[in-house]
Write an enzyme that holds these catalytic residues in place. Structure first.
Site, PDB file in Angstrom:
ATOM      1  N   TYR A 124     -32.714  27.629  94.716  1.00 55.75           N
ATOM      2  CA  TYR A 124     -33.205  26.372  94.139  1.00 55.75           C
ATOM      3  C   TYR A 124     -34.681  26.401  93.724  1.00 55.75           C
ATOM      4  CZ  TYR A 124     -28.849  24.247  95.656  1.00 55.75           C
ATOM      5  OH  TYR A 124     -27.520  23.945  95.814  1.00 55.75           O
ATOM      6  N   LEU A 125     -35.442  27.378  94.194  1.00 55.72           N
ATOM      7  CA  LEU A 125     -36.878  27.422  93.904  1.00 55.72           C
ATOM      8  C   LEU A 125     -37.174  28.452  92.820  1.00 55.72           C
ATOM      9  CD1 LEU A 125     -38.275  27.302  97.555  1.00 55.72           C
ATOM     10  CD2 LEU A 125     -37.931  25.410  95.971  1.00 55.72           C
TER      11      LEU A 125
END
EC number: 5.6.2.1
Length: 735
Positions: free
Chosen positions: A693-694
């Site tokens: 997600y990052l």
């Protein structure tokens, strides 16, 4: 026999007398102060053969001059002490020993007995030395030789050269032009999946019992019985659902005759099968070094053949080339299908995907593939449908491959585009909270939750097919509790449900009044089991989002919120003047804020308490060491000051002591930061958000700005996965 025991007793007493003599000699001869006495007592305790290991703690010396003497003469004294040997003096009185022996009531030896005993002593002394030598010859102790500065430098250069070669050989696909019209590749060649070995029947001395009677099972039934036996010491085999599902599927594999006999699982005795499995596991652990190496070499041959493919004339690693062997399905949480039989995958179940011009992989002898395709718009190499949940499984390329890297890059670029239009989307769903259409209001509230709480959208599932997990769109009335006021906050919504992988999501969130009123409206006249958003599903929600921005889905919102949160937290928490350990703590705290937002939880590791106790004991020991180092530095400075005239030797001692204090302080700080970090991350899984997600470019830019090595954030595998981000990102990157 009596004479031999007397001789042994006398030998022990002589040895004891000699030890006492040596100790008194050392105490009388020593002029090294308290420090040397402490060391001598340590060596005495070692020689006594005490089972306890005594940890050496150097006590502060009594004076500055003692410290200086020790610093200047310490090495010489130690060498001298090591070289000391007790020599027997000719004129040494033996009468004392005789008197001591007679006092204890032991008869003194005659001259003949004494000479005989002396001969035995010499023999016993010689023999052990020979055996020790033999043992050393058979099993030589491998000690790493100290390397010279030139050798260390040469090793560093070799490592850098290897790293440079790897960089040069890496396919820099991100610098090439991308294919258009959804084309993923132009050339794809591989050897297909690797099939697990066929089942080997149990030996004749391993038996299955039913109602206390030995029973020979057919091969198919025996294989499934062994799956259950392997899990006897696991909690799963005690669960009712697991046992029922297993027994039903097991009976399907039995012959007609076996089904007539085996009608009750409680009467089945799998203990011998379980013991056989345990012995097999232990035998695998006890393999010799050569056997393990042979096994490793065999596995490497399998990897070399099946673990790589040719993608556009580049050798790429395949992620999951080994097919899953048959077994019993477990699932996560209280899955309704746990215990069901996962059948062996056959070539006839598998669809192969490869290039038109390449030669399709050959199926195992006597078999054929279900189908061979040449679809270059997909990224999978093989696919099949598994029998338990009916889901399609794929063999894909490794995480560091071009296809995976491109997919990640696209994902984060779409999330970055959302940044430019997120404000207008938020204004839109806030306006829709007043809409006259109920479906529009429900969509607006769902979007509010997905945006503010990073909830997953959730998918429609058939009842009983999977575990009772939900997302935003599939929330039920029972998952929500409304509080007009709670803990000093107004309009609080309390969430309590099982999310993905049966991870519990529990949160109390203050919301705006419009959202609170709408949820009250949605819950009116509904039972606890009814859906909260009864006019909305994930497909409708994503269709609406894609109309607002091309490629926008509920998952993109989650990726955007995770990445922007990391960037903001890093800006708030990090201080450029901090050392590397403190900067890493700040990074992990920023990562943790994202993990909490995305509800990435984990159970505390089983060894957590023990590892924390070990770390705390190390911290205490390091504090003691620091206190001692500071005392020694103070004394050394005092000695230098009293001398008046400059003394290069004393100055070097002071410098060395100051460096020791600094080193202790740095190590202590690092340990304390590590303890804080471990405690805070006890139940938080940082890896999921970091990898999925990052945006990695945020982390790379932060490392460059803060002078933190990228190796501190990403391990080797992760650096290979994000090679595109590491190569292209500059220090001024902003998400």
């Amino acid at each position: 026999m009596g004479r031999e025991s007397d001789a042994k007793g006398d030998a022990k007493l002589k040895q004891k007398g000699t030890k006492l003599k040596r100790l008194s000699d050392r105490e009388n001869a020593g002029s090294g102060g308290d420090l040397i006495k402490k060391r001598s007592s340590k060596s005495k305790e070692k020689n006594d053969g005490s089972p306890k290991q005594v940890r050496e703690v150097l006590e502060p010396v009594s004076s500055c001059s003692d410290l200086v003497k020790l610093e200047l003469q310490g090495d010489f004294t130690e060498k001298k002490k090591k070289g000391l040997k007790r020599k027997r003096v000719k004129d040494e009185p033996i009468e004392e020993e005789a008197a001591f022996v007679s006092e204890r009531g032991i008869k003194p030896l005659s001259d003949e007995e004494a000479s005989e005993e002396e001969a035995q002593k010499k023999e016993s002394k010689k023999k052990p030395r020979k055996t020790v030598k033999k043992e050393e010859e058979e099993q030589p102790v491998t000690k790493k030789p100290k390397r010279s500065k030139e050798e260390i430098e040469e090793a560093k250069m070799l490592k850098l050269k290897k790293k440079k070669e790897e960089e040069q050989s890496r396919w820099r696909w991100w610098e090439e032009e991308r294919y258009e019209d959804g084309v993923k590749w132009k050339c794809l060649e591989h050897n297909g999946p690797y099939f697990p070995p066929e089942y080997q029947p149990l030996p004749d001395n391993v038996n299955f019992f039913y109602s206390g009677k030995k029973m020979k099972l057919s091969l198919a039934a025996e294989e499934v019985a062994l799956f259950f036996a392997q899990m006897l010491d696991h909690e799963y085999t005690t669960k009712k659902v697991f046992r029922e599902n297993f027994f039903r599927d097991w009976r399907k594999e039995m012959t007609h005759q076996e089904r007539l006999v085996i009608t009750d699982l409680e009467k089945c005795d799998f203990r011998e099968l379980h013991a056989f499995h345990k012995d097999k596991v232990e035998a695998r652990k006890a393999l010799s070094k050569e056997e393990k190496q042979a096994q490793k070499d065999a596995n490497q041959k399998i990897v070399d053949k099946y673990g790589f493919c040719l993608l556009d004339n580049h050798r790429e690693r395949i992620g999951n080339f080994k097919l899953e062997p048959p077994g019993l399905f477990r699932g996560r949480g209280e899955h309704p299908k746990q215990g069901m039989l996962k059948k062996r995958i056959q070539p006839e179940d598998i669809i192969i995907n490869c290039g038109k011009e390449s030669k399709p992989p050959a199926p195992p002898a006597g078999h054929h593939w279900k189908e061979v395709r040449h679809d270059n718009t997909v990224t999978w190499l093989a696919s099949w449908t598994e029998n338990v949940q009916g889901s399609i499984k794929y063999i894909m390329l490794n995480a560091n491959s071009k296809l995976k890297g491109e997919k990640d890059w696209e994902k984060y670029e779409v999330a970055r585009k959302l940044k430019s239009c997120v404000d207008s989307i938020r204004d839109g769903y806030l306006r829709d909270l007043k809409s006259k259409q109920m479906v529009t209001r429900q969509r607006a509230v769902a979007l509010y939750f997905i945006d503010k709480l990073a909830l997953r959208a959730g998918n429609e599932k058939e009842e009983g097919e999977t575990a009772d997990t939900v997302g935003c769109c599939s929330l039920r009335v029972e998952h929500i509790t409304l509080h007009d006021e709670l803990d000093g906050n107004e309009c609080v919504v309390e969430f309590d449900f099982l999310g993905k992988d049966s991870i519990r999501y529990y949160n109390k969130v203050p919301v705006i009044k419009k959202v609170f009123k709408n949820i009250k409206l949605f819950m009116e006249s509904k039972d606890p089991g009814d859906e909260l958003f009864d006019r909305l599903n994930t497909a409708l929600l994503n269709k609406h989002l894609s109309s607002l921005m091309p490629g926008l889905t509920a998952k993109v919102f989650r990726t955007y919120n995770a990445s922007i949160t990391l960037q903001q937290q890093l800006q708030q928490l990090t201080n450029k003047s901090d050392n590397v350990a403190e900067k890493l703590l700040s990074y992990n705290r920023a990562n943790r804020a994202v993990a909490i937002l995305c509800n990435h939880q984990r159970a505390p590791p089983k060894t957590f308490e023990q590892s924390m106790a070990n770390l705390h004991s190390k911290i205490v020991a390091r504090k003691e060491q620091l206190a001692l180092a500071k005392t020694e530095l103070k004394l050394a400075k005092k000695e230098l000051k009293t001398r008046g005239s400059p003394d290069s030797k004393l100055q070097s001692i002071v410098d060395r002591k100051a460096a020791a204090v600094k080193r202790c302080e740095d190590q202590l700080l690092k340990m304390e930061v590590q303890a804080t970090d471990r405690e805070e991350n006890k139940q938080i899984a940082l890896g999921t958000s970091k990898l999925n997600y990052l945006d990695p470019r945020i982390s790379v830019a932060w490392c460059k700005n803060m002078d933190v090595p990228i190796e501190k954030i990403y391990n080797k595998t992760q650096r290979e996965k994000f090679a595109w981000a590491i190569d292209m990102t500059e220090a001024d990157f902003e998400f």
